[in-house]
Design an enzyme around this catalytic site. Structure first.
Site, mmCIF file in Angstrom:
data_model
loop_
_atom_site.group_PDB
_atom_site.id
_atom_site.type_symbol
_atom_site.label_atom_id
_atom_site.label_comp_id
_atom_site.label_asym_id
_atom_site.label_seq_id
_atom_site.Cartn_x
_atom_site.Cartn_y
_atom_site.Cartn_z
ATOM 1 N N ARG A 296 0.594 -0.808 0.182
ATOM 2 C CA ARG A 296 0.443 0.385 0.320
ATOM 3 C C ARG A 296 0.906 1.769 0.677
ATOM 4 N NH1 ARG A 296 -5.019 -1.077 3.138
ATOM 5 N NH2 ARG A 296 -5.970 -2.924 2.076
ATOM 6 N N ASP B 269 -16.860 8.304 7.202
ATOM 7 C CA ASP B 269 -16.029 7.542 6.813
ATOM 8 C C ASP B 269 -14.590 8.333 7.534
ATOM 9 O OD1 ASP B 269 -15.175 4.632 5.994
ATOM 10 O OD2 ASP B 269 -13.274 5.915 5.358
#
Ligand SMILES: C[S@@+](CC[C@H](N)C(=O)[O-])C[C@H]1O[C@@H](n2cnc3c(N)ncnc32)[C@H](O)[C@@H]1O
Length: 283
Positions: free
Chosen positions: A33, A142
């Site tokens: 990532r 979020d």
């Protein structure tokens, strides 16, 4: 591959900023990532990203690094049954109970790219036309900036649409957008997206009738799960409904909820636990 010291720094930051726990097996994931993040921000390697974060002068990069380590997996009408329960039991009940105030608020507490709140919006639009005279709000929150930008845009690839979206609803609530699809205003105007960190946000969410907080507790340790359930309990009206993910529960974590079966789903209701009971002193 990231060194152990680099991985530990990533792990500590991710935990303190988001609550997400990365165990040792996530070192490879962190490496891949952060390599992607390095490419996106024009750096040479994951190691350079971590070194820059360690130097402490790039708050935006630190936030991107934390966000890169979250899992944003979601789909339309994920797990089906909670949406069935919403349609067949919960909204009809709430429409009876809230008939005087004509207000309904639903909070999706970790909404990722928006499929969950838009699915809720489709249930409401499709089955409850009389709600058009009500003040209906779906608050979708979020942690992640980029993920929320995608959710707000309402743009989905054919593959994302292929995961859970019925053809009749697609035709009714989405328009073609190049090779993908974009949500129509009739749904979009029901949903308000907002950045909100479940771990650290200090502004209370307000008082809501239904909470979807699904597939997010699994990433946290026990004290964090408890604190976030406390937050949910604080936001939920006393007769409200909490949905967790299929593998999540309040059991052994928080005694302020009761599990209530509802068709093929179940939700959690607030229990009045009252003040702690005084125990007789020893001796
Ligand atoms: C696996 S997705 C779940 C999406 C949706 N609720 C569902 O069930 O399909 C988990 C989401 O939780 C978000 N998340 C992780 N930590 C968070 C935090 N501390 N505060 C708010 N959201 C968080 C992630 O960004 C991610 O989008």
């Amino acid at each position: 591959m990231l060194s152990t010291a680099d991985f530990n720094l990533v792990r500590d930051l991710v935990r303190s900023r988001s609550g997400v726990v990365l165990d040792d097996e996530k070192a490879y994931l962190a490496d891949s990532r952060l390599r992607q993040l390095a490419k996106d921000v024009g750096m040479a390697s994951a190691t350079e990203v971590v070194a820059t974060v360690r130097a402490g002068r790039n708050a935006a990069l630190t936030q991107k690094m934390v966000e890169a380590m979250t899992t944003n997996e979601t789909s339309f009408f994920r797990d089906g049954h909670p949406f069935e329960a919403l349609q067949t039991v919960i909204v009809p009940e709430l429409m009876r109970r809230r008939a005087a105030e004509r207000r309904l608020t639903i909070w999706c507490g970790a909404c990722s790219t928006g499929q969950e709140p838009y699915s809720v919006a489709m249930v409401l639009r499709e089955h409850f036309p009389s709600l058009s005279g009500w003040d209906v709000r779906i608050l979708a929150t979020d942690l992640c900036t980029d993920i929320l930008a995608r959710a707000r845009s309402g743009r989905y690839t054919q593959m994302e649409i292929g995961r859970g979206m019925p053809q009749d609803l697609l035709a009714k609530y989405f328009d073609r957008d190049g090779t993908g699809w974009v949500v129509r205003d009739t749904l979009r105007k029901l949903v308000e997206f907002r950045q909100y960190n479940l771990l650290s946000e200090t502004t209370p969410i307000g008082s809501v009738d239904v909470i979807f907080m699904r597939n997010v507790l699994i990433y946290f340790d026990i004290p964090t799960k408890h604190a976030i359930l406390d937050r949910a309990r604080g936001a939920l009206r006393t007769d409200g409904y909490l949905f967790l993910g299929g593998s999540e529960t309040t059991w052994n974590l928080h005694d302020g909820f009761a599990r209530v079966p509802c068709g093929r789903a179940h939700f959690y209701r607030v229990l009045n636990i009252g003040p702690p009971v005084a125990r007789p002193r020893a001796g």
